[in-house]
Motif scaffolding. Structure first.
Motif, mmCIF file in Angstrom:
data_model
loop_
_atom_site.group_PDB
_atom_site.id
_atom_site.type_symbol
_atom_site.label_atom_id
_atom_site.label_comp_id
_atom_site.label_asym_id
_atom_site.label_seq_id
_atom_site.Cartn_x
_atom_site.Cartn_y
_atom_site.Cartn_z
ATOM 1 N N ALA A 7 15.718 21.335 23.581
ATOM 2 C CA ALA A 7 16.920 20.422 23.813
ATOM 3 C C ALA A 7 16.295 19.081 24.359
ATOM 4 O O ALA A 7 17.154 18.031 24.350
ATOM 5 C CB ALA A 7 17.986 21.344 24.635
ATOM 6 N N ASP A 10 15.086 17.187 21.932
ATOM 7 C CA ASP A 10 16.007 16.440 21.013
ATOM 8 C C ASP A 10 16.799 15.278 21.520
ATOM 9 O O ASP A 10 17.373 14.395 21.023
ATOM 10 C CB ASP A 10 17.048 17.591 20.513
ATOM 11 N N GLY A 11 16.989 15.300 23.017
ATOM 12 C CA GLY A 11 17.802 14.424 23.646
ATOM 13 C C GLY A 11 16.987 13.113 23.720
ATOM 14 O O GLY A 11 17.875 12.213 24.119
ATOM 15 N N ASN A 162 23.033 17.069 23.685
ATOM 16 C CA ASN A 162 22.116 17.353 24.689
ATOM 17 C C ASN A 162 22.244 16.399 26.041
ATOM 18 O O ASN A 162 22.254 16.954 27.069
ATOM 19 C CB ASN A 162 20.658 17.669 24.146
#
Length: 213
Positions: A7, A10-11, A162
């Motif tokens: 996460a 991905d942010g 996210n």
């Protein structure tokens, strides 16, 4: 743990910005917690009861020594200023304690209010990451080739969700910390106001030779 790392990845870059804000928030919270709970705060009611007994016994010197025994506490700092002018007039006693109060108030209030700003910054950074992620997602729908569209769309939405979540994860505890620390700050300053007035009345009554209650 792997899900958290994924996460975070991905942010994108916004997650690192929010992480930096979280480190600042934690540092300010711990610093204020230490000073407000362990250095400045005390049982002011019990302390003032001792001071009152000593003043009633005309033992101001011992009362000053009692204040010196807690040099970092806020209430003794202000009370000591009044006791050192115990044999002066009402105006001098009042001015001494007001001056001591003005010295100590900024130290007590320092950086606590900044926690609200830090929480807002974390929220806004999360929102900015959300907007950037959604922009990427819409651009993918318009410009990406069919085989890449799904991947780019998922990446943009992942960034948006996210960063929003991480921003709120940082902001909410920071706001709770601000609420708690603000309450302690108010309690300390209320003690200063109340017991400085009580000491002033006590010393003025003593100076006039009246009964000290």
């Amino acid at each position: 743990m792997a899900a958290i790392a994924e996460a975070f990845r991905d942010g994108g870059i916004w997650m690192y910005s929010i992480l930096l804000v979280s480190v600042v928030a934690l540092g300010v919270t711990l610093e204020r917690f230490f000073f407000l709970f362990f250095k400045y705060n005390m049982n002011a009611q019990a302390f003032m009861a001792q001071i009152q007994k000593l003043v009633m016994a005309d033992n101001v010197d011992r009362a000053i020594k009692l204040c010196n025994a807690a040099p970092s506490r806020v209430v003794p700092h202000v009370i000591k200023a009044g006791l050192t002018r115990a044999n002066k007039g009402e105006v001098e006693i009042q001015n001494a304690m007001e001056e001591a109060t003005l010295e100590i108030v900024p130290k007590v209030q320092k950086r606590t209010q900044a926690l609200l700003t830090i929480a807002n910054v974390a929220t806004l950074m999360g929102l900015l990451g959300t907007i950037v992620g959604l922009i990427e997602a819409f651009e993918a729908l318009e410009t990406a080739t069919p085989e890449n569209r799904q991947r780019m769309l998922s990446r943009g939405i992942a960034m948006a969700m996210n960063t929003t979540a991480f921003g709120l994860i940082v902001a909410i505890p920071t706001m709770v910390a601000h609420l708690l620390l603000s309450g302690v700050t108010k309690k300390i300053l209320d003690d200063v106001d109340m017991y400085s007035v009580k000491l002033e009345n006590l010393l003025v009554t003593r100076g006039k030779g009246g009964p000290v209650e």
